[in-house]
Design a protein around this motif. Structure first.
Motif, mmCIF file in Angstrom:
data_model
loop_
_atom_site.group_PDB
_atom_site.id
_atom_site.type_symbol
_atom_site.label_atom_id
_atom_site.label_comp_id
_atom_site.label_asym_id
_atom_site.label_seq_id
_atom_site.Cartn_x
_atom_site.Cartn_y
_atom_site.Cartn_z
ATOM 1 N N LYS A 247 0.860 -1.190 0.000
ATOM 2 C CA LYS A 247 0.000 0.000 0.000
ATOM 3 C C LYS A 247 0.895 1.238 0.000
ATOM 4 O O LYS A 247 1.095 1.899 1.013
ATOM 5 C CB LYS A 247 -0.925 -0.010 1.215
ATOM 6 C CG LYS A 247 -1.862 -1.201 1.250
ATOM 7 C CD LYS A 247 -2.737 -1.189 2.494
ATOM 8 C CE LYS A 247 -3.664 -2.383 2.528
ATOM 9 N NZ LYS A 247 -4.507 -2.407 3.759
ATOM 10 N N ARG A 248 1.434 1.562 -1.160
ATOM 11 C CA ARG A 248 2.452 2.608 -1.273
ATOM 12 C C ARG A 248 1.941 3.979 -0.846
ATOM 13 O O ARG A 248 2.705 4.795 -0.336
ATOM 14 C CB ARG A 248 2.972 2.672 -2.702
ATOM 15 C CG ARG A 248 3.786 1.459 -3.092
ATOM 16 C CD ARG A 248 4.540 1.711 -4.370
ATOM 17 N NE ARG A 248 5.449 0.603 -4.662
ATOM 18 C CZ ARG A 248 6.645 0.469 -4.135
ATOM 19 N NH1 ARG A 248 7.068 1.359 -3.272
ATOM 20 N NH2 ARG A 248 7.408 -0.555 -4.447
ATOM 21 N N THR A 249 0.671 4.248 -1.071
ATOM 22 C CA THR A 249 0.134 5.552 -0.700
ATOM 23 C C THR A 249 0.191 5.763 0.800
ATOM 24 O O THR A 249 0.344 6.901 1.275
ATOM 25 C CB THR A 249 -1.320 5.681 -1.194
ATOM 26 O OG1 THR A 249 -1.374 5.366 -2.583
ATOM 27 C CG2 THR A 249 -1.834 7.095 -0.985
ATOM 28 N N MET A 250 0.095 4.688 1.565
ATOM 29 C CA MET A 250 0.046 4.805 3.017
ATOM 30 C C MET A 250 1.397 5.185 3.617
ATOM 31 O O MET A 250 1.449 5.798 4.689
ATOM 32 C CB MET A 250 -0.422 3.479 3.626
ATOM 33 C CG MET A 250 -1.818 3.074 3.224
ATOM 34 S SD MET A 250 -3.058 4.311 3.670
ATOM 35 C CE MET A 250 -2.914 4.258 5.464
ATOM 36 N N VAL A 251 2.498 4.842 2.931
ATOM 37 C CA VAL A 251 3.824 5.095 3.508
ATOM 38 C C VAL A 251 4.115 6.590 3.642
ATOM 39 O O VAL A 251 4.441 7.069 4.728
ATOM 40 C CB VAL A 251 4.923 4.374 2.702
ATOM 41 C CG1 VAL A 251 6.286 4.634 3.335
ATOM 42 C CG2 VAL A 251 4.643 2.885 2.630
#
Length: 377
Positions: A247-251
């Motif tokens: 979940k790249r957006t969450m990083v």
């Protein structure tokens, strides 16, 4: 804080950017096989840990035997340059070996498969793992925010009350060529300061000042302060990558949330957030805001996928923790101990239990040295 000369700026860049990058190249190369992206961030962050650990291992014998600071500097300068060159050479060798042994074969395919499975790594066919423009925008906001805080930190320094000891100790180390042998408050000769003898961060501040050609107080407030602030957020970026997986957006959202938390965390003078912004150059701040997040990250990765590289990094982190504060002897050992017991109780994972338990050995040995110093002095 005024503008520094160009030559001094080059020296500072060499100490806080190039040297850690070189020292961490080997570990970043090893981690690349399991984690994919993030080579330069891994190299820079773990390069700092290598520098801290190496400084602690070399400096402690000089401190407890009451040696001169200048004598230590000559040995450490050669050692850290050698470590940087060996790290770069080893990293290049590993990359060349991988390219030679598996240009297009099964081993390369297996390596790529491992990277696709690793937390935080996606593929072009995985929508959750794509680096979309929204993700790039969020990372841009993170970087701009960190740089803005570093610039503000450089031009607006907070003079903490504990500087009367820590900065004074760094200045005395530079002027008197001794390490923990003079009273920081009066400058008068004294026996070894056993309480702080194993935590040599003030001596490291002096070394940075000498290498960069600036005063120790300037090295602490204007150089190490902003640099360690960036190291802190880099550690949280790795932790977010491990927690949120593909979940790249969450990083980047996680890192932005951490920044907001830190900016509004000055609810008392004792919070880690206050320590980060008001005494970044002091050991307790480095331990709470850099060592602990990296410890949680490495333990998470070790539990997710057992690899020997994480055990080596945990061992180095144990030594680096003592570099920041003597309290790390029991604080980091407690964290490792709880993690080891978790492995044993939840799944009888003896391999991971023994691996984490071994990481307590450096702290145990330094604890014995501390007890010996108490009885000797």
């Amino acid at each position: 804080m005024g503008v520094l000369p160009f030559e001094t700026v080059l020296r500072i860049v060499g100490v806080i950017v190039i040297l850690p990058l070189m020292c961490g190249t080997f570990f970043a190369t090893c981690l690349r096989r399991y984690e994919g992206r993030g080579f330069f961030l891994n190299a820079w962050l773990f390069g700092w840990i290598v520098v801290f650990a190496l400084f602690e291992l070399i400096c402690t014998p000089y401190v407890v035997t009451l040696q001169r600071f200048s004598s230590f500097c000559r040995v450490f300068d050669v050692s850290v340059i050698a470590a940087a060159l060996i790290s770069v050479a080893a990293g290049i060798f590993i990359l060349a070996k991988r390219k030679k042994t598996a240009p297009d074969g099964e081993e390369r395919s297996e390596s790529d498969a491992n990277r696709r499975k690793a937390p935080g790594n996606g593929t072009s066919t995985d929508p959750a793992g794509k680096m979309t423009w929204q993700v790039w925008l969020l990372w841009g906001l993170v970087i701009v925010s960190v740089i803005a805080q570093m610039v503000f930190f450089y031009f607006n320094n907070h003079m903490n009350g504990d500087d009367s000891y820590y900065i004074a100790q760094s200045v005395i180390t530079d002027l008197m060529d001794t390490m923990y042998q003079r009273d920081a408050y009066t400058g008068s000769p004294m026996g070894l300061d056993v309480r702080h003898a194993l935590s040599v961060l003030p001596v490291f501040v002096t070394w940075v000042g000498r290498v960069c050609g600036i005063h120790a107080a300037t090295a602490a407030h204007a150089i190490l302060g902003p640099a360690l602030l960036a190291v802190c957020y880099g550690g949280y970026a790795l932790l977010g990558k491990a927690l949120f997986g593909k979940k790249r957006t969450m990083v980047p959202l996680f890192v932005l949330l951490v920044q907001i938390w830190y900016l509004w965390g000055n609810v008392s003078i004792y919070t880690p957030e206050t320590f980060l912004y008001t005494r970044t150059w002091q050991g307790k701040a480095v331990f709470a805001n850099i060592i602990l997040p990296l410890a949680f990250y490495l333990l998470h990765r070790l539990f997710t996928e057992w690899k020997s590289i994480y055990i080596v990094l945990l061992l180095l982190l144990s030594v680096a923790g003592i570099f920041t504060t003597t309290a790390s002897v029991y604080l980091l050992s407690m964290l490792y101990g709880i993690a080891a017991l978790y492995c044993l109780i939840m799944g009888r994972q003896w391999k991971k239990f023994i691996s984490v338990a071994v990481c307590v050995v450096p702290a145990f040995l330094y604890g014995l040295i501390y007890v010996w110093l108490l009885r000797t002095w």
